[in-house]
Design an enzyme around this catalytic site. Sequence first.
Site, PDB file in Angstrom:
ATOM      1  N   LEU A  93     -59.236  -9.042-114.341  1.00  0.00           N
ATOM      2  CA  LEU A  93     -58.565 -10.309-114.672  1.00  0.00           C
ATOM      3  C   LEU A  93     -59.659 -11.355-114.789  1.00  0.00           C
ATOM      4  CD1 LEU A  93     -56.032 -12.285-114.752  1.00  0.00           C
ATOM      5  CD2 LEU A  93     -56.299 -12.446-112.290  1.00  0.00           C
ATOM      6  N   VAL A  95     -60.819 -15.358-116.726  1.00  0.00           N
ATOM      7  CA  VAL A  95     -60.505 -16.544-117.525  1.00  0.00           C
ATOM      8  C   VAL A  95     -61.822 -17.111-118.050  1.00  0.00           C
ATOM      9  CG1 VAL A  95     -59.649 -18.929-117.348  1.00  0.00           C
ATOM     10  CG2 VAL A  95     -58.365 -17.056-116.277  1.00  0.00           C
ATOM     11  N   GLY A 101     -59.269 -23.291-114.080  1.00  0.00           N
ATOM     12  CA  GLY A 101     -58.662 -24.370-113.305  1.00  0.00           C
ATOM     13  C   GLY A 101     -57.477 -25.043-113.967  1.00  0.00           C
ATOM     14  N   GLY A 103     -54.577 -23.242-114.478  1.00  0.00           N
ATOM     15  CA  GLY A 103     -53.400 -22.420-114.176  1.00  0.00           C
ATOM     16  C   GLY A 103     -53.326 -21.132-114.971  1.00  0.00           C
ATOM     17  N   GLY A 105     -55.305 -18.356-114.884  1.00  0.00           N
ATOM     18  CA  GLY A 105     -55.448 -17.143-114.066  1.00  0.00           C
ATOM     19  C   GLY A 105     -54.129 -16.797-113.386  1.00  0.00           C
ATOM     20  N   ASP A 129     -58.260  -4.035-106.802  1.00  0.00           N
ATOM     21  CA  ASP A 129     -59.479  -3.823-106.023  1.00  0.00           C
ATOM     22  C   ASP A 129     -60.362  -5.031-106.343  1.00  0.00           C
ATOM     23  OD1 ASP A 129     -61.577  -2.781-104.641  1.00  0.00           O
ATOM     24  OD2 ASP A 129     -61.510  -0.811-105.610  1.00  0.00           O
ATOM     25  N   TYR A 139     -56.195 -13.636-104.873  1.00  0.00           N
ATOM     26  CA  TYR A 139     -54.984 -12.799-104.785  1.00  0.00           C
ATOM     27  C   TYR A 139     -54.177 -13.116-103.535  1.00  0.00           C
ATOM     28  CZ  TYR A 139     -56.990 -10.429-108.746  1.00  0.00           C
ATOM     29  OH  TYR A 139     -57.488 -10.173-109.996  1.00  0.00           O
TER      30      TYR A 139
HETATM   31  C1  LIG Z   1     -60.296 -15.919-110.526  1.00  0.00           C
HETATM   32  C2  LIG Z   1     -59.904 -16.534-111.877  1.00  0.00           C
HETATM   33  C3  LIG Z   1     -59.191 -15.474-112.743  1.00  0.00           C
HETATM   34  C4  LIG Z   1     -58.961 -17.740-111.609  1.00  0.00           C
HETATM   35  O1  LIG Z   1     -58.558 -18.266-112.861  1.00  0.00           O
HETATM   36  P1  LIG Z   1     -58.190 -19.835-113.046  1.00  0.00           P
HETATM   37  O2  LIG Z   1     -57.478 -19.955-114.351  1.00  0.00           O
HETATM   38  O3  LIG Z   1     -59.386 -20.672-112.840  1.00  0.00           O
HETATM   39  O4  LIG Z   1     -57.209 -20.067-111.811  1.00  0.00           O
HETATM   40  P2  LIG Z   1     -55.877 -20.934-111.834  1.00  0.00           P
HETATM   41  O5  LIG Z   1     -56.183 -22.277-112.411  1.00  0.00           O
HETATM   42  O6  LIG Z   1     -54.789 -20.153-112.496  1.00  0.00           O
HETATM   43  O7  LIG Z   1     -55.559 -21.025-110.298  1.00  0.00           O
HETATM   44  C5  LIG Z   1     -54.252 -20.728-109.842  1.00  0.00           C
HETATM   45  C6  LIG Z   1     -54.184 -21.026-108.381  1.00  0.00           C
HETATM   46  O8  LIG Z   1     -55.119 -20.169-107.685  1.00  0.00           O
HETATM   47  C7  LIG Z   1     -55.964 -20.961-106.873  1.00  0.00           C
HETATM   48  N1  LIG Z   1     -57.277 -20.312-106.856  1.00  0.00           N
HETATM   49  C8  LIG Z   1     -58.126 -20.142-107.899  1.00  0.00           C
HETATM   50  N2  LIG Z   1     -59.215 -19.448-107.487  1.00  0.00           N
HETATM   51  C9  LIG Z   1     -59.029 -19.215-106.151  1.00  0.00           C
HETATM   52  C10 LIG Z   1     -59.784 -18.554-105.147  1.00  0.00           C
HETATM   53  N3  LIG Z   1     -60.945 -17.967-105.423  1.00  0.00           N
HETATM   54  N4  LIG Z   1     -59.291 -18.504-103.882  1.00  0.00           N
HETATM   55  C11 LIG Z   1     -58.100 -19.068-103.570  1.00  0.00           C
HETATM   56  N5  LIG Z   1     -57.326 -19.693-104.481  1.00  0.00           N
HETATM   57  C12 LIG Z   1     -57.793 -19.766-105.755  1.00  0.00           C
HETATM   58  C13 LIG Z   1     -55.989 -22.319-107.547  1.00  0.00           C
HETATM   59  O9  LIG Z   1     -56.315 -23.323-106.615  1.00  0.00           O
HETATM   60  C14 LIG Z   1     -54.563 -22.458-108.025  1.00  0.00           C
HETATM   61  O10 LIG Z   1     -53.730 -22.856-106.948  1.00  0.00           O
HETATM   62  P3  LIG Z   1     -52.316 -23.636-107.190  1.00  0.00           P
HETATM   63  O11 LIG Z   1     -51.523 -22.816-108.177  1.00  0.00           O
HETATM   64  O12 LIG Z   1     -51.715 -23.640-105.827  1.00  0.00           O
HETATM   65  O13 LIG Z   1     -52.711 -24.947-107.729  1.00  0.00           O
HETATM   66  C15 LIG Z   1     -61.136 -17.103-112.636  1.00  0.00           C
HETATM   67  O14 LIG Z   1     -61.808 -18.018-111.791  1.00  0.00           O
HETATM   68  C16 LIG Z   1     -62.138 -16.048-113.092  1.00  0.00           C
HETATM   69  O15 LIG Z   1     -62.058 -15.560-114.218  1.00  0.00           O
HETATM   70  N6  LIG Z   1     -63.128 -15.706-112.249  1.00  0.00           N
HETATM   71  C17 LIG Z   1     -64.161 -14.759-112.615  1.00  0.00           C
HETATM   72  C18 LIG Z   1     -63.629 -13.365-112.665  1.00  0.00           C
HETATM   73  C19 LIG Z   1     -62.921 -12.926-111.391  1.00  0.00           C
HETATM   74  O16 LIG Z   1     -63.390 -13.178-110.293  1.00  0.00           O
HETATM   75  N7  LIG Z   1     -61.757 -12.248-111.594  1.00  0.00           N
HETATM   76  C20 LIG Z   1     -60.884 -11.830-110.500  1.00  0.00           C
HETATM   77  C21 LIG Z   1     -61.321 -10.557-109.889  1.00  0.00           C
HETATM   78  S1  LIG Z   1     -60.989  -9.081-110.772  1.00  0.00           S
END
Ligand SMILES: CC(C)(COP(=O)(O)OP(=O)(O)OC[C@H]1O[C@@H](n2cnc3c(N)ncnc32)[C@H](O)[C@@H]1OP(=O)(O)O)[C@@H](O)C(=O)NCCC(=O)NCCS
Length: 164
Positions: A93, A95, A101, A103, A105, A129, A139
């Site tokens: 997964l 973004v 940031g 929403g 993800g 995982d 997660y």
């Molecule tokens: C992790 C990832 C998918 C999050 O995507 P994003 O679009 O920035 O996240 P969102 O804006 O949808 O966040 C949704 C919610 O999760 C929370 N959140 C985001 N990252 C978080 C983290 N690491 N720990 C806890 N909460 C988190 C946000 O605060 C938000 O909370 P809310 O809905 O209560 O306001 C993105 O940062 C990413 O691509 N990271 C690199 C790849 C990765 O680590 N993938 C996941 C592992 S396989």
Amino acid sequence: MSAPFRLAALESAHDRAAFRCGVEPLDRYLREQVSQDIRRRVAACFVALADSTRIAGYYTVASASLLLADLPTATAKKLPRYPTVPAVRLGRLAVDLAFKGQGLGGALLADALDRAARSEIAAHALMVDALDDTAAAFYRHHGFMALPDSPRILFLPLATWTAR
Ligand SMILES: CC(C)(COP(=O)(O)OP(=O)(O)OC[C@H]1O[C@@H](n2cnc3c(N)ncnc32)[C@H](O)[C@@H]1OP(=O)(O)O)[C@@H](O)C(=O)NCCC(=O)NCCS
């Protein structure tokens, strides 16, 4: 999710080369590996599109299983005594940095949960995982529980998702 993204299955017209999420192996996977995995039916890939070709985020899913003995006791005791429990694995997964940031993800995760919960093929949970502790925290934030002996492996029972 504030921007108007369209969610769809990955197609060859989508621009996989421009995607940058900050974790190079996840960019490379989309660029170089995912099409082969789709052809071999070891993964399905869904994307959020910012326009007709720009990929703002993606995830992959495939069927999987969890060992009953690995689940928390409270979950395991409600399940039949088979050694394995059917699951759907969220393989990747990510973004794009330009869309973090907003929403997205969370929206991609919700789409994966919806698809797994709607499937005619039963699965007890969506599992993942997690790459690292930051990903695991993402997660947990969304209600996933960790396996007692493997904190990076997390799952969400699909019955609790559909009941929301
Ligand atoms: C992790 C990832 C998918 C999050 O995507 P994003 O679009 O920035 O996240 P969102 O804006 O949808 O966040 C949704 C919610 O999760 C929370 N959140 C985001 N990252 C978080 C983290 N690491 N720990 C806890 N909460 C988190 C946000 O605060 C938000 O909370 P809310 O809905 O209560 O306001 C993105 O940062 C990413 O691509 N990271 C690199 C790849 C990765 O680590 N993938 C996941 C592992 S396989």
